[in-house]
Motif scaffolding. Structure first.
Motif, PDB file in Angstrom:
ATOM      1  N   ASP A 183     -22.910   1.068 -20.188  1.00 27.95           N
ATOM      2  CA  ASP A 183     -23.756   0.665 -20.760  1.00 27.95           C
ATOM      3  C   ASP A 183     -25.210   1.334 -20.433  1.00 27.95           C
ATOM      4  N   MET A 185     -29.140  -0.117 -21.141  1.00 28.20           N
ATOM      5  CA  MET A 185     -29.797  -0.511 -21.098  1.00 28.20           C
ATOM      6  C   MET A 185     -30.941  -0.755 -20.799  1.00 28.20           C
ATOM      7  N   SER A 201     -28.880  -2.634 -25.968  1.00 27.55           N
ATOM      8  CA  SER A 201     -27.840  -1.650 -25.790  1.00 27.55           C
ATOM      9  C   SER A 201     -27.492  -0.102 -26.860  1.00 27.55           C
TER      10      SER A 201
END
Length: 495
Positions: A183, A185, A201
């Protein structure tokens, strides 16, 4: 694009494990450091400033934050550690040095902390990002800040990136329902309190940034916790009036994220993709370091480092691009393209674009995986080229050129060797920028207050040599001065 092969090759280039490197290193009598030699070629008038790099991949003793003058003389070497984003920034209207230091993962990102130093090199803030992150190696860490971004904002906060291993259904791109990916972020952290004031995110906005649009191939070996798929590869965050602009390398795009988290628009490097019509000269791919200038409600200028290449495919020369973004008509017009026709570079990973001055319009490019930096004048002519390691064996994630004034809190270092009634001195002051000569005095003891002036020696580069004749005392005091103003001193025995 050879997308299936890119995953392994790109992470290998970013991690830059040591390869064969025969590049020359500097040695000094007065300092136990061995920085790589910087070779400088000037072909025009340059802006004043020092060159900031954080090499890795050469030799262990060469992995540190380094400052050189633009003649190639060393000015400062920091502690031996892997660093990134070593630069001068403004905090509370004062010049400070900031850099990331930590552990580099083979997957092309890192875990570490951001250090903020004043102009004596004292650490005044250490910014960390604790939290419930999953790492490929399963090791828990005190801070999960990634190496790609550490940008101080005008509101005295720090923008940082982070990567979190996340289980996700990747069947849409040929993977498995229970695969793992990274992910992308970013966080905004208050520097004084280390409190998170904003977080975002990419996976929480999957509809606005579909996985199918990623240019990064999944690859046969990826999709596990140990080798998660990197769909996004976030590598810069820039503050906007009402949000942020992020660079996603694997989408060839910059995205405007509103402060409420909504993705407002996409500026793609491809024609007929995203929300803007881009001219032919402005096409870019695999980019880094998107920066914003002159923002209004109708438009802005965006600068970026256009890699245009991958470890598996050479496409076009790497360039620096400056683009005029028309928010009303949704058009992008190229303002500047920086490419040295006498020294064409293909940088397959990393890199940076720095507008040095809005008065001179000089631009400084760091070429990431290629160990070169270049300064371009307002007419896009290369006026400086510097190299500090073997190409494709050494990297500096970003590189900069800044004016910087520092007087270290530590004293100068001196080695004195006696020969009969004479002595040869080697003197240096790691990190000092303001002194121009050395004054040498006799001293009867380390604590003596009675010193007699002998001679002065003009500073020469990082280390200065000087001779003292008819020496009759066991100690010498050596003073670094600006003109006749003392800035730092050391008393040393004459062995």
């Amino acid at each position: 694009m050879a997308r299936g092969l890119l995953t392994t090759a790109s992470t290998l280039l970013l991690s830059m494990r040591a390869l064969a490197d025969d590049w020359p290193f500097m040695t000094f009598q007065s300092a136990q450091i061995n920085p790589p030699k910087m070779e400088v070629k000037k072909t025009g008038t340059t802006d004043p400033g020092y060159i900031f790099v954080g090499p890795r991949g050469n030799q262990p003793e060469g992995i540190a934050a380094l400052i050189y003058d633009d003649d190639g003389n060393l000015v400062y070497q920091g502690p031996t550690e892997v660093t990134a984003n070593f630069k001068v920034q403004k905090y509370a209207n004062e010049d400070v040095i900031t850099f990331w230091a930590g552990n580099m993962m083979d997957l092309g990102f890192g875990y570490g902390t951001v250090h903020i130093l004043d102009n004596t090199y004292r650490e005044i803030y250490t910014v960390t990002l604790p939290g419930d992150f999953v790492s490929p190696d399963g090791v828990a860490r005190d801070s999960y800040i990634d190496l790609h971004e550490s940008h101080v904002t005008t509101r005295n906060t720090l923008l940082v990136t982070a990567y979190n291993v996340t289980q996700f259904d990747l069947t849409a791109i040929g993977g498995k329902v229970d695969d793992y990916m990274l992910d992308a972020m970013f966080y905004e952290i208050d520097i004084a309190t280390n409190e998170i004031v904003y977080s975002w995110s990419a996976l929480e906005h999957i509809q606005a940034i579909p996985l199918e649009q990623s240019k990064q191939g999944l690859g046969e070996d990826y999709g596990t916790v140990e080798k998660p798929w990197d769909a996004y590869h976030i590598n810069s965050v820039e503050l906007m009036d009402e949000g942020y602009i992020i660079s996603l390398r694997h989408y060839w795009s910059g995205y405007y994220v509103h402060r409420n988290g909504t993705v407002m628009w996409r500026l793609s490097g491809e024609r007929d993709v995203g929300d803007f019509q881009i001219d032919d000269a402005g096409i870019f791919s695999w980019q880094h370091d998107i920066r914003v200038y002159n923002q209004t409600s109708e438009g802005m200028t965006i600068d970026l480092f256009n890699n245009a290449n991958t470890p598996t495919e050479t496409v076009a020369p790497t360039t620096g691009l400056s683009l005029a973004v028309d928010l009303v008509n949704r058009k992008v017009t190229t303002l500047r393209t920086m490419n040295d026709g006498e020294d064409v570079i293909h940088s397959v990973s990393q890199g940076s674009y720095q507008l040095m001055s809005e008065q001179t319009n000089h631009v400084f490019l760091g070429y990431g995986s290629i160990t070169k930096v270049k300064e371009f004048d307002a007419n896009n002519n290369a006026v400086l080229t510097a190299q500090f390691g073997e190409e494709n064996a050494v990297a500096s994630y970003r590189a900069y050129k800044f004016q910087w004034r520092a007087t270290p809190f530590w004293p100068p270092t001196v080695v004195a060797k006696r020969s009969s009634n004479s002595a040869t001195l080697h003197m240096s002051w790691n990190g000092a920028t303001e002194y121009d000569n050395w004054a040498i005095y006799t001293a009867s003891s380390p604590d003596s207050m009675e010193h007699t002036f002998i001679t002065s020696v003009k500073r020469t580069g990082f280390e200065t040599a000087g001779d003292v004749r008819n020496l009759r005392t066991p100690y010498l005091q050596v003073v670094a001065r600006k003109g006749n103003v003392p800035l730092g001193s050391t008393v040393v025995p004459v062995a």
